[in-house]
Design an enzyme around this catalytic site. Sequence first.
Site, PDB file in Angstrom:
ATOM      1  N   SER A  95       0.835  -1.200   0.000  1.00 38.16           N
ATOM      2  CA  SER A  95       0.000   0.000   0.000  1.00 38.16           C
ATOM      3  C   SER A  95       0.869   1.249   0.000  1.00 38.16           C
ATOM      4  O   SER A  95       2.090   1.180   0.111  1.00 38.16           O
ATOM      5  CB  SER A  95      -0.914   0.008   1.239  1.00 38.16           C
TER       6      SER A  95
ATOM      7  N   SER B 219       0.877   3.704   2.291  1.00 36.94           N
ATOM      8  CA  SER B 219       0.888   4.398   3.578  1.00 36.94           C
ATOM      9  C   SER B 219       2.261   4.921   3.976  1.00 36.94           C
ATOM     10  O   SER B 219       2.367   5.766   4.855  1.00 36.94           O
ATOM     11  CB  SER B 219       0.355   3.463   4.674  1.00 36.94           C
TER      12      SER B 219
ATOM     13  N   LYS C 112       5.320   0.573   9.523  1.00 37.44           N
ATOM     14  CA  LYS C 112       5.119   1.988   9.845  1.00 37.44           C
ATOM     15  C   LYS C 112       6.409   2.533  10.446  1.00 37.44           C
ATOM     16  O   LYS C 112       7.372   1.806  10.682  1.00 37.44           O
ATOM     17  CB  LYS C 112       3.970   2.178  10.838  1.00 37.44           C
TER      18      LYS C 112
ATOM     19  N   SER D 203      -2.934   6.754   5.946  1.00 40.68           N
ATOM     20  CA  SER D 203      -2.326   5.691   6.726  1.00 40.68           C
ATOM     21  C   SER D 203      -3.196   5.353   7.928  1.00 40.68           C
ATOM     22  O   SER D 203      -3.495   6.224   8.754  1.00 40.68           O
ATOM     23  CB  SER D 203      -0.927   6.098   7.194  1.00 40.68           C
TER      24      SER D 203
END
Length: 325
Positions: free
Chosen positions: A130, A132, A187, A290
């Site tokens: 993705s 994010s 992250k 996100s």
Amino acid sequence: MRAMQWITAAVLAAFLGYIGAWYLGFLQGNFSLLLFLATVVTGVYWVAERMYFWPRRRKAAVALEESIVARRAELDRKGIAKVDLEVSPEARGRILMQPWWLDWTAGLFPVIAIVFVLRSFLFEPFKIPSGSMIPTLMIGDLILVNKFTYGVRLPVINKKIIETGSPERGDVMVFRYPPQPNLDYIKRVVGVPGDEVAYLNKRLTINGQPVETSKLPDFFEKDEMRYFQQFEEKLGDKPHRLLNNANTPAFIQGASNFAFRENCRYSVEGVSCKVPAGHYFVMGDNRDNSLDSRYWGFVPDENIVGKAFFVWMNFGDIQRIGGFH
């Protein structure tokens, strides 16, 4: 031996069925568990081959040669000399050759074991699914994750057995998604245990101190064909880039009822959280695209997989290869 053929066929069919159901979406697969089971099963066959099956085949080959020698001696006693009684290399090879069910199990064990050790304790590859973490990581990036930076952990159960370090602010970390631990997320670590993290009006402060941020030229996102505000932020020793969407409100919509939610205070300006012991607060670099700790809470230490540090391939853009921070 026929029973072993059927048993092995059933075992291989079970592995293929699991992989097929996972691929088709009928179940949530666990590659770590699959690799562990494959290592154990092929290891059992490998030991059985070394301790039992190979000695039996070798004994059979020796017995055949001894029977030929005995037969030749018997013929010599009878005065019959011109008889071709030799064990051909092909016949000996057929006796010593692994059957298919050992070739597909014991024969694969060394390779599977090496992959298991490398992936479990040293480095694990991941694919970025993705956006994010744009602009640091792009969709399709194939990355490597250091498995021992944050401690040596047992495979599958992910229990830490040797302490080697802890996540620091600014680290890009892979972890098991707390609401669904069979999924891996990536992250950036923003808050460590004890930190007071606030993200208000799209500006980050830690323990009451604003994080050093500077404006960069707008970032053109190719997939959406539009520009986003781009900033450079310094968490820890090294700066990193992040994106903001000026049209997205600061209010956090849809935060779930996660563990230690009482440590967080939500308002129209954003969110402030006190990071509990043994947990971490993480955010994506694409701040307005996100789902992270602002929405589903803190990452417990037992969910940590490792520290991401290198893009080893992106088939859409080979220039992506290299380190990042």
